[in-house]
Design an enzyme around this catalytic site. Structure first.
Site, mmCIF file in Angstrom:
data_model
loop_
_atom_site.group_PDB
_atom_site.id
_atom_site.type_symbol
_atom_site.label_atom_id
_atom_site.label_comp_id
_atom_site.label_asym_id
_atom_site.label_seq_id
_atom_site.Cartn_x
_atom_site.Cartn_y
_atom_site.Cartn_z
ATOM 1 N N LEU A 140 -8.233 -24.312 -0.635
ATOM 2 C CA LEU A 140 -9.113 -25.463 -0.462
ATOM 3 C C LEU A 140 -10.509 -25.237 -1.011
ATOM 4 C CD1 LEU A 140 -8.232 -26.672 3.164
ATOM 5 C CD2 LEU A 140 -7.433 -27.602 0.988
ATOM 6 N N GLY A 141 -10.954 -23.987 -1.087
ATOM 7 C CA GLY A 141 -12.308 -23.720 -1.557
ATOM 8 C C GLY A 141 -13.343 -23.885 -0.468
ATOM 9 N N ASP A 150 0.206 -7.629 1.524
ATOM 10 C CA ASP A 150 0.568 -6.216 1.564
ATOM 11 C C ASP A 150 2.086 -6.030 1.569
ATOM 12 O OD1 ASP A 150 0.116 -3.483 1.568
ATOM 13 O OD2 ASP A 150 0.072 -3.334 3.748
ATOM 14 N N HIS A 178 0.810 -1.211 0.000
ATOM 15 C CA HIS A 178 0.000 0.000 0.000
ATOM 16 C C HIS A 178 0.849 1.270 0.000
ATOM 17 C CE1 HIS A 178 0.439 -0.066 4.517
ATOM 18 N NE2 HIS A 178 0.415 1.233 4.346
ATOM 19 N N GLY A 231 3.545 6.930 7.433
ATOM 20 C CA GLY A 231 4.934 7.108 7.018
ATOM 21 C C GLY A 231 5.831 6.012 7.561
ATOM 22 N N ASN A 232 5.402 5.352 8.667
ATOM 23 C CA ASN A 232 6.132 4.200 9.202
ATOM 24 C C ASN A 232 5.892 2.942 8.375
ATOM 25 O OD1 ASN A 232 5.942 5.590 12.313
ATOM 26 N ND2 ASN A 232 7.784 4.415 11.814
ATOM 27 N N SER A 233 4.832 2.936 7.591
ATOM 28 C CA SER A 233 4.478 1.739 6.829
ATOM 29 C C SER A 233 5.654 1.258 5.985
ATOM 30 C CB SER A 233 3.306 2.035 5.893
ATOM 31 O OG SER A 233 2.109 2.139 6.601
#
Length: 462
Positions: free
Chosen positions: A268-269, A140, A110, A211-213
């Protein structure tokens, strides 16, 4: 910042900080020996491997335009106004860390969004254009490459060896303040978050802000154990709950992106729910462990193996299953096409079943397990339109809203609405909706089909 067996990298400088090096202040003679974490040494040693990332992208925005000569206060203004859609440039900031001396960098998906090129700044003030090698929406995680050699790198650790209560340290660029150091403790492990079924998050109380992401979470030996990814907040800022992606998950994504260009996961569905104490008693289970199957996709691997709704999966290939997230993450690690041995509880007794694991479509086409968009962001339960529904409605994409709660009700969403796009970007899968909501920094416009009409509804991500 979102609001709510891998190889090890070797440092070019030296090995990780040893136990003896992680000392602290020396108390006066006769005082109790209290050893404090030496965060200063860790930051000095590994801070140069943390980078600042900025991405410039176009954001679609809606506005109202009045005819010339008509003031906003004119009684006719509401009738003469027309909606207009335009674009503006927006710069988003994040963090990352160098994992190889030749310039590979890990960060959050992101953070980079759909950009192909990002700006990367090192602590020595060198700046590079970074190429996005690949991204994975379900974890992510994103991998970036810069053209440089002999770079400082982090040392990666084992998240399984991190215990609740351990000290940890984060380095990142909150609000653009590069190489900011914060610290705290591990609050919980294997934490499940709404809409994030494939990541067993490490929860901490480390102060994390926008901003730490994408920045690293270190243990006291200087090893990266996770990537700081999101916070749980009602204000948009830190409120004591931070979540990080275990580094082994991120390294697996990195290796697959480098090898094949995409991430493959077992599937697996099935749709799952937790086993409560009351359900455990009704099924005759000794304790509320395992994952309860609520729906079996008739086209999926589980159905072909004879699994049924009401089965409780207790173990996979000898690995005990604690809950539904544990089952999803365990199966996701299995190579598609491989047979897995599932220990299943049915009709009061345990039985082994062999399932040929399928491949999860990371774009959502086969993700029958993931049935809900994150209610913490929007407050809706959605599912992709079936082929029959698409044909009947004349659509080629869209998500049908099945339940509406909280903020979704306040902005005007209703059960039966179909979400077509977010800020002009079509959404055809649950994962796409999750990604688009993650990236919002400003008011968004949701395009909804309601009956035969289409309407835009505003959504504030704050």
């Amino acid at each position: 910042m979102c609001v709510v067996a891998a190889s090890f990298c070797v440092s070019t400088a030296s090995a990780a900080v040893s136990d003896d090096a992680v000392g602290g202040a020396v108390p006066p003679t006769g005082a109790a020996q209290i050893v404090l974490p030496d965060f200063a040494s860790l930051a000095k040693r590994y801070g140069p491997a943390v980078v600042n990332i900025s991405v410039t992208h176009e954001v679609t925005q809606m506005g109202v335009q009045l005819p010339p000569g008509i003031a906003p206060g004119n009684p006719l203004a509401p009738f003469l106004a027309r909606r207009v859609i335009g674009n503006r440039e927006e710069v988003s900031l994040g963090s990352g860390f160098i994992v190889t001396a030749d310039g590979y960098i890990l960060t959050n998906r992101h953070v980079v969004g759909d950009a192909n090129v990002v700006d990367v700044k090192l602590t020595d003030k060198r700046e590079f254009k970074g190429k996005v090698v690949g991204t994975d929406a379900l974890s992510d995680v994103a991998l970036i490459k810069i053209d440089a050699d002999d770079l400082p790198v982090v040392v990666t650790g084992n998240p399984q060896r991190v215990d609740v209560g351990d000290w940890v340290m984060a380095i990142g660029s909150p609000y653009g303040f590069a190489n900011t150091v914060t610290s705290g403790i591990v609050s919980a492990k294997s934490r499940s978050l709404p809409g994030e079924a494939y990541v067993p998050f490490i929860q901490t109380d480390v102060p994390i802000n926008p901003g730490n992401s994408g920045g690293p979470l270190f243990d006291l030996r200087g090893r990266v154990v996770a990537i700081n990814s999101m916070i749980y907040s009602k204000t948009g800022g830190y409120q004591g709950l931070s979540f990080a992606i275990p580094i082994d998950v991120a390294l697996d994504v990195k290796d697959q992106l480098l090898k094949t260009g995409h991430v493959s996961r077992g599937w697996l569905g099935i749709s799952l729910q937790e086993v409560s104490q009351a359900l455990a008693r009704s099924f005759g289970l000794a304790k509320p462990d395992g994952a309860l199957i609520s729906v079996v996709d008739p086209r999926g691997p589980a159905a072909r193996a004879g699994m049924q709704a009401g089965d409780v999966v207790l173990a996979v290939d000898g690995h005990d299953i604690d809950d539904s997230v544990d089952l999803l993450t365990t199966v996701a690690k299995i190579r598609p096409g491989k047979n897995a041995d599932l220990l299943v509880w049915r009709d009061g007794h345990a039985m082994h079943m062999s399932v040929a694991v399928g491949e999860l479509d990371s774009n959502g086409g086969s993700a029958a397990n993931a049935s809900a968009a994150p209610p913490s962001r929007l407050g809706i339960v959605v599912r992709p339109l079936s082929t029959v529904e698409q044909q009947r409605l004349g659509l080629d994409h869209g998500l049908l809203i099945e339940q509406v709660t909280g903020r979704a009700t306040r902005i005007g969403l209703k059960a039966g609405d179909i979400v077509l796009s977010v800020n002009g970007t079509p959404v055809a899968s649950l994962d796409q909706l999750v990604v688009e909501l993650r990236q919002l920094h400003d008011n968004a416009a949701l395009l909804i089909q309601r009956g035969n009409a289409r309407v835009y509804l505003p959504f504030d991500p704050a």
